[in-house]
Write an enzyme that holds these catalytic residues in place. Structure first.
Site, mmCIF file in Angstrom:
data_model
loop_
_atom_site.group_PDB
_atom_site.id
_atom_site.type_symbol
_atom_site.label_atom_id
_atom_site.label_comp_id
_atom_site.label_asym_id
_atom_site.label_seq_id
_atom_site.Cartn_x
_atom_site.Cartn_y
_atom_site.Cartn_z
ATOM 1 C CD GLU A 50 3.426 5.167 -7.013
ATOM 2 O OE1 GLU A 50 3.881 6.147 -6.492
ATOM 3 O OE2 GLU A 50 4.151 4.662 -7.839
ATOM 4 C CG PHE A 112 15.387 -2.938 -10.281
ATOM 5 C CD1 PHE A 112 16.335 -1.853 -9.525
ATOM 6 C CD2 PHE A 112 14.742 -2.432 -11.137
ATOM 7 C CE1 PHE A 112 16.080 -0.622 -10.050
ATOM 8 C CE2 PHE A 112 14.223 -1.229 -11.544
ATOM 9 C CZ PHE A 112 15.082 -0.217 -10.998
ATOM 10 C CD GLN A 113 11.692 -0.315 -9.523
ATOM 11 O OE1 GLN A 113 10.710 -0.722 -10.222
ATOM 12 N NE2 GLN A 113 11.775 0.993 -9.443
ATOM 13 C CE LYS A 162 7.773 -7.416 -16.453
ATOM 14 N NZ LYS A 162 8.855 -6.575 -16.640
ATOM 15 C CG MET A 474 -5.012 20.214 15.343
ATOM 16 S SD MET A 474 -5.928 21.496 16.358
ATOM 17 C CE MET A 474 -7.780 20.510 15.589
#
Ligand code: TPP
Lengths: 565, 187
Positions: A50, A112-113, A162, A474
């Site tokens: 993502e 959940f999640q 949802k 760097m």
């Protein structure tokens, strides 16, 4: 029309002119993915992580000026967006992130999640929403796009439970003016501000324009050039301002700041007027604030009022859109010449060319600086380059002058390693007819290289130049300069990048000497697909000049002269 | 008609939605603004709340706070109330010892000299309510401490410009409120 929340999301995106979104599915966003089959005009790019979706949306936005869209599921999907959102926030780029959330009735139960995504992203978004009902969904999406692209652009996140995606209502698109009561981006200067600014410009003997990202986002390049040419005021650019005006223009004196050109930094320190346009006096461009440009009066124009007098106290502060404000200035700008001042800067510039730029090592060694400079040469300086973060990024800024706005894309404010490849893919989606090069280090490339698969699955063509120095370059440079060359945790093992490319079916080539670079560019151009070129460069290259963090802007560490090495 | 040069008092009209207080608090924390007190409550319009924020003028630049507050989308309007004529009030409930004649007499006398009154009294403790300017409340607390404070709560300052200085908004929400009254509330 009876539509589900999921369908309403796509309807609203289409009405915003969106035709490509970058995302990754999961349980809480599944109804939205299911509805996608009803919208064949919408192209969904399946990313591999993502973070990549967010950077792609960002790259797309920077290349086009349009709002980029990233989609993720709840919980881990949304948290993976965080780095990308913060990157976009720091560089003020317009993106909208849509995340699925657990169903409304179980919010707050550690379902959940479930993650408090609006809570997590509160300080790194311009605004965010947790949608509370299907009725407000279309209003919120419209508002989100409006807020993302107007004023000082930025990321906006919309978190959609949802159950709201599944619910149905009679859909009427909210036409008409968008009213957000607490949101009034400033537009133009007052007459008094214009008069005050013009007076300072008129009086100045050693003026410098500091041009930043705001010029590009406001589309004020023409206006800026006119202002600079008429009054003969030199222009120094910020990293994100590169390309705001053609960099080969005689009045452009180069990048400013930590790795800016010595001439720009000296000019800023000796100026009697700074005209800061769409930049925010970041510590990487000012160095020590106490000694920053001590003799100058200052005019600051920025779309965000809270930037004015934030880091540097100014004499005339104007909150407004740059294109509008410069246009307000122009009728009162008299033609001027600052011949002595410009000559002075030219002398610094010649010295700087001799010491820092041209005075790179010669012989047959391949240095990153030379690789990038040759890349500039063989692409005619016309490519869209998207960098990662590190030495190669600063070398790009120094050795790849750009002639057009929005052709140099880089993570400036956050300095996000891993930005390069996905942002390049996003930029290519936005500008399919342009030649796009991702210029990345061996370190940063390995943070998001999984997006190679995305490029191949999509059949999209970006050219990848890995500047492989075998170090986190760097950081190694800082260790060499400030930590007595104790290279802790910076030497870096990498896979055989060419074999890696083979595994993805990506044509590739390894460049180990300078005389192969032209061929490599031709090789990259000869393929329709993404191509990977690995430049195996000298391990211990330095980027000069360098203003150590917090040091005075004029106190640059310079490249040792040839006889001093 | 108070004017505390050492303190800035800022009033903000905000949308009455969940999370708005969080946004303001997060802003202050992130920008490292030191806040003396922050109060929030509803106004006569259901969809509008009002905050009063007091900051130490020596440590915090009020303009910086205001320009950052204005950037929050849910903040409708902001005003530096302390730059003009205004009225400000702080309310404290102070639980003080009242277990002997001396303490009870002391309290009664104190309440005569301050805009304070005893709202509850028992054999051990009394609760005194004082509503006044912040510095007066502080003076009261100092004196009450000599009698013996065991518990204290303050609301923080609320403030309003005097006369025709009105901080209000025409804004009405456009999003239709759904049957469960949830719409435009659960942000
Ligand atoms: C996500 C992230 N982690 C760490 C850093 C700190 N950092 C800045 S530059 C750099 C080294 C980058 O090395 P490489 O990608 O090989 O590029 P080079 O400097 O060698 O060109 C690091 C680790 C960062 N900017 N971003």
């Amino acid at each position: 029309m009876l539509l589900s929340g999921a369908e309403i999301i796509w309807e609203c995106l289409l009405r915003e002119g969106v035709d490509v979104v970058f995302g990754y599915p999961g349980g809480a966003i599944l109804p939205t993915y299911d509805a996608l089959s009803k919208y064949p005009q919408m192209h969904h790019v399946l990313v591999r992580h993502e973070q990549g979706a967010c950077h792609m949306a960002d790259g797309y936005a920077r290349a086009t000026g349009k709002v980029g869209v990233a989609i993720a599921t709840s919980g881990p999907g949304a948290t993976n967006l965080v780095t990308g959102i913060a990157t976009s926030m720091m560089d003020s780029t317009p993106i909208v992130c849509i995340t699925g959330q657990v169903p409304s009735p179980v919010i707050g139960t550690d379902a959940f999640q479930e993650t408090d995504v609006t809570g997590i992203t509160l300080p790194i978004t311009k605004h965010n929403y947790l949608v509370g009902s299907i009725e407000e969904l279309p209003y919120i999406i419209r508002e989100a796009f409006y807020i993302a692209r107007t004023g000082r652009p930025g990321p906006v996140l919309v978190d959609i439970p949802k159950d709201i995606q599944n619910k149905k209502i009679e859909f009427v698109y909210p036409e008409g003016e968008i009213r957000v009561p607490g949101y009034r981006p400033p537009s133009k200067a007052t007459d008094k501000q214009v008069r005050d600014a013009l007076e300072l410009i008129q009086q100045a003997e050693r003026p410098v324009i500091l041009a930043g990202h705001g010029i590009i986002m406001s589309g004020a390049s023409q206006e800026l050039q006119e202002l600079s040419e008429r009054a003969q005021i030199p222009i120094a650019l910020t990293l994100l301002g590169k390309g705001a005006v053609p960099e080969n223009h005689p009045l452009v004196i180069g990048m400013m700041g930590m790795h800016g050109e010595a001439a720009s930094n000296h000019a800023i320190q000796e100026a009697d007027l700074l005209i800061a346009l769409g930049m925010r006096f970041d510590d990487r461009v000012t160095g020590n604030l106490k000694t920053y440009s001590p003799h100058s009066r200052k005019i600051h124009v920025d779309i965000d009022p809270s930037e004015i007098n934030k880091n540097v106290k100014v004499d005339v502060g104007i909150a407004g859109d740059l294109k509008t404000v410069i246009r307000q200035f122009l009728p009162g700008v008299k033609s001027g010449s600052h011949a002595a001042w410009l000559n002075r800067i030219r002398d610094w510039d010649e010295d700087s060319n001799e010491r820092d730029i041209v005075n790179t090592y010669d012989g047959d060694k391949l240095f990153g600086a030379l690789a990038i400079n040759d890349l500039w040469k063989y692409t005619g300086g016309e490519a869209i380059t998207v960098t990662d973060v590190g030495q190669h990024q600063m070398l790009e800024a120094q050795y790849y002058p750009h002639q057009r706005p929005a052709t140099m894309i880089t993570s400036g404010g956050l300095g996000t390693m891993g930005f390069g490849l996905p942002a390049a893919i996003g930029a290519k989606f936005g500008k399919p007819d342009e030649e796009v090069w991702a210029i990345v280090g061996d370190g940063g490339f390995q943070m998001t290289l999984c997006e190679l698969a995305t490029a191949m699955q999509e059949g999209i063509k970006v050219n990848i130049a890995i500047i492989n120095n075998g170090f986190l370059g760097m950081v190694r440079q800082w260790q060499e300069l400030f930590h007595e060359s104790r290279y802790n945790a910076t030497p870096m093992f990498s896979p055989d990048f060419c074999k890696l490319a083979d595994a993805y079916g990506i044509p590739n080539m390894r460049v180990t000497s300078r005389d192969q670079i032209e061929e490599a560019v031709q090789f990259a151009r000869s393929h329709e697909t993404t191509v990977l070129i690995e430049f195996v460069v000298e391990k211990e290259e330095m980027v000069y000049p360098m203003v150590p963090a917090g040091a005075d802007l004029h106190a640059m560490i310079r490249r040792p002269k040839p006889n001093e090495r | 008609m108070e004017n505390h040069a050492s303190k800035h008092t800022i009033a903000a009209l905000v949308e009455n939605k969940p999370g708005v207080l969080n946004r303001v608090a997060s802003l202050f924390r992130r920008r490292n603004f030191n806040v003396d007190s922050l109060t929030v409550g509803r106004t006569h319009k259901g969809h509008i709340s009002r905050m009063t924020i007091v900051v130490d003028a020596a440590r915090t630049d009020a303009r910086k706070i205001i320009s950052n507050l204005v950037k929050l989308i849910n903040v409708i309007d902001v005003k530096l109330v302390s730059s003009e004529l205004h009225v400000s009030r702080d309310l404290a409930l102070v639980k003080v010892r009242s277990d002997d004649a001396e303490s009870r007499n002391g309290l009664t006398l104190l309440c005569e000299r301050y805009p304070a009154r005893i709202v509850d009294i028992g054999p051990e403790y009394a609760i005194v309510e004082i509503t006044a300017q912040e510095d007066i409340v502080e003076g009261f607390i100092e004196e009450a401490a000599k009698i013996g404070i065991v518990e204290l709560v303050r609301t923080g300052v609320v403030a309003m410009g005097r006369g025709t200085r009105i901080l209000d908004t025409e804004y009405e929400p456009i999003i239709p409120v759904s049957a469960n009254g949830n719409a435009h509330q659960v942000y």
